[in-house]
Design a protein around this motif. Structure first.
Motif, PDB file in Angstrom:
ATOM      1  N   THR A  77       0.870  -1.161   0.000  1.00 53.94           N
ATOM      2  CA  THR A  77       0.000   0.000   0.000  1.00 53.94           C
ATOM      3  C   THR A  77       0.910   1.214   0.000  1.00 53.94           C
ATOM      4  O   THR A  77       1.722   1.381   0.887  1.00 53.94           O
ATOM      5  CB  THR A  77      -0.906   0.019   1.248  1.00 53.94           C
ATOM      6  N   LYS A 115      -3.053   4.042  -3.906  1.00 51.45           N
ATOM      7  CA  LYS A 115      -3.389   2.909  -4.773  1.00 51.45           C
ATOM      8  C   LYS A 115      -2.773   1.658  -4.147  1.00 51.45           C
ATOM      9  O   LYS A 115      -1.818   1.729  -3.402  1.00 51.45           O
ATOM     10  CB  LYS A 115      -2.790   3.093  -6.165  1.00 51.45           C
ATOM     11  N   ILE A 121      -0.951  -1.948  -5.055  1.00 46.80           N
ATOM     12  CA  ILE A 121      -0.281  -2.760  -6.067  1.00 46.80           C
ATOM     13  C   ILE A 121      -0.154  -4.155  -5.481  1.00 46.80           C
ATOM     14  O   ILE A 121       0.406  -4.324  -4.401  1.00 46.80           O
ATOM     15  CB  ILE A 121       1.128  -2.213  -6.398  1.00 46.80           C
ATOM     16  N   ILE A 130       1.837  -8.551 -11.752  1.00 40.07           N
ATOM     17  CA  ILE A 130       1.469  -7.292 -11.111  1.00 40.07           C
ATOM     18  C   ILE A 130       0.032  -6.954 -11.476  1.00 40.07           C
ATOM     19  O   ILE A 130      -0.360  -7.033 -12.631  1.00 40.07           O
ATOM     20  CB  ILE A 130       2.399  -6.147 -11.563  1.00 40.07           C
ATOM     21  N   HIS A 131      -0.728  -6.539 -10.465  1.00 42.18           N
ATOM     22  CA  HIS A 131      -2.103  -6.081 -10.645  1.00 42.18           C
ATOM     23  C   HIS A 131      -2.158  -4.669 -10.071  1.00 42.18           C
ATOM     24  O   HIS A 131      -1.985  -4.485  -8.870  1.00 42.18           O
ATOM     25  CB  HIS A 131      -3.089  -6.996  -9.922  1.00 42.18           C
ATOM     26  N   TYR A 132      -2.355  -3.672 -10.951  1.00 44.08           N
ATOM     27  CA  TYR A 132      -2.333  -2.270 -10.533  1.00 44.08           C
ATOM     28  C   TYR A 132      -3.272  -1.454 -11.416  1.00 44.08           C
ATOM     29  O   TYR A 132      -3.130  -1.444 -12.639  1.00 44.08           O
ATOM     30  CB  TYR A 132      -0.910  -1.713 -10.642  1.00 44.08           C
ATOM     31  N   ASN A 133      -4.232  -0.774 -10.811  1.00 41.95           N
ATOM     32  CA  ASN A 133      -5.056   0.209 -11.513  1.00 41.95           C
ATOM     33  C   ASN A 133      -5.651  -0.339 -12.817  1.00 41.95           C
ATOM     34  O   ASN A 133      -5.495   0.246 -13.877  1.00 41.95           O
ATOM     35  CB  ASN A 133      -4.226   1.473 -11.762  1.00 41.95           C
ATOM     36  N   ASN A 153      -2.934  -5.636 -15.625  1.00 38.68           N
ATOM     37  CA  ASN A 153      -2.229  -6.830 -15.155  1.00 38.68           C
ATOM     38  C   ASN A 153      -0.999  -7.022 -16.040  1.00 38.68           C
ATOM     39  O   ASN A 153      -1.114  -6.990 -17.264  1.00 38.68           O
ATOM     40  CB  ASN A 153      -3.109  -8.075 -15.240  1.00 38.68           C
ATOM     41  N   LYS A 175       5.419   8.018 -11.704  1.00 36.97           N
ATOM     42  CA  LYS A 175       5.686   6.599 -11.520  1.00 36.97           C
ATOM     43  C   LYS A 175       6.001   5.965 -12.868  1.00 36.97           C
ATOM     44  O   LYS A 175       5.359   6.276 -13.861  1.00 36.97           O
ATOM     45  CB  LYS A 175       4.473   5.897 -10.904  1.00 36.97           C
ATOM     46  N   THR A 195       2.870   6.145 -15.688  1.00 39.62           N
ATOM     47  CA  THR A 195       1.521   6.222 -15.138  1.00 39.62           C
ATOM     48  C   THR A 195       0.949   7.641 -15.178  1.00 39.62           C
ATOM     49  O   THR A 195      -0.256   7.798 -15.349  1.00 39.62           O
ATOM     50  CB  THR A 195       1.472   5.683 -13.695  1.00 39.62           C
TER      51      THR A 195
END
Length: 155
Positions: A7, A21, A23, A47-50, A53, A71, A103
């Protein structure tokens, strides 16, 4: 496989509460460098972010502190694969050998055997620059190779 849940906090990379966010990262090995605000993951990285994948052999996530909170996610693989679910539930998939995701600009650069597919349409090239928010793709290839595109037109 190591399961890591990170986090992002205000202390770590200067994000305020609204920008927080999560991750979710699976990998065989990880390294966190708090001095230069980077995270490095190797071996079967997922990775799973926003709503994106990423599957790769190696991924580095870098942050710049300050007003813009920049980022960058970079990865390598044979191949790297990614899936991006857009707000309208439209799925975009792709693969390449090297991946560079900025990002702040919502820009993805795919390098080496690059491929993006949306619905039944696709584009294939050595380099693909995908500007997510603008729905724009720029593609080119090296040494006289051509870019290949398949588009299905609806009448």
């Amino acid at each position: 496989m190591i399961l890591v849940l990170i986090t992002i906090s205000t202390k770590c990379i200067s994000l305020n509460k609204e920008d927080k966010k999560i991750i979710l990262i699976n990998s065989n090995k990880q390294s966190i460098n708090m001095t230069d605000n980077s995270l490095t993951f190797t071996g079967k990285v997922a990775i799973h972010y926003n709503f994106i994948n990423i599957q790769a052999d190696f991924v580095k996530i870098s942050y710049q502190q300050g007003k813009n909170k920049y980022k960058i996610i970079e990865g390598y693989g044979n191949p790297i694969t990614f899936k991006k679910l857009k707000k309208n539930n439209e799925l975009i998939t792709g693969q390449c050998l090297k991946f560079h995701y900025e990002t702040n600009d919502n820009k993805i650069l795919l390098i080496g055997k690059a491929y993006i597919k949306k619905s039944n349409n696709y584009i294939q090239a050595d380099y693909i620059n995908y500007l997510i928010n603008k729905n724009r793709i720029q593609a080119y290839s090296d040494n006289g190779k051509q870019v290949i595109t398949k588009i299905i037109l609806h009448s």
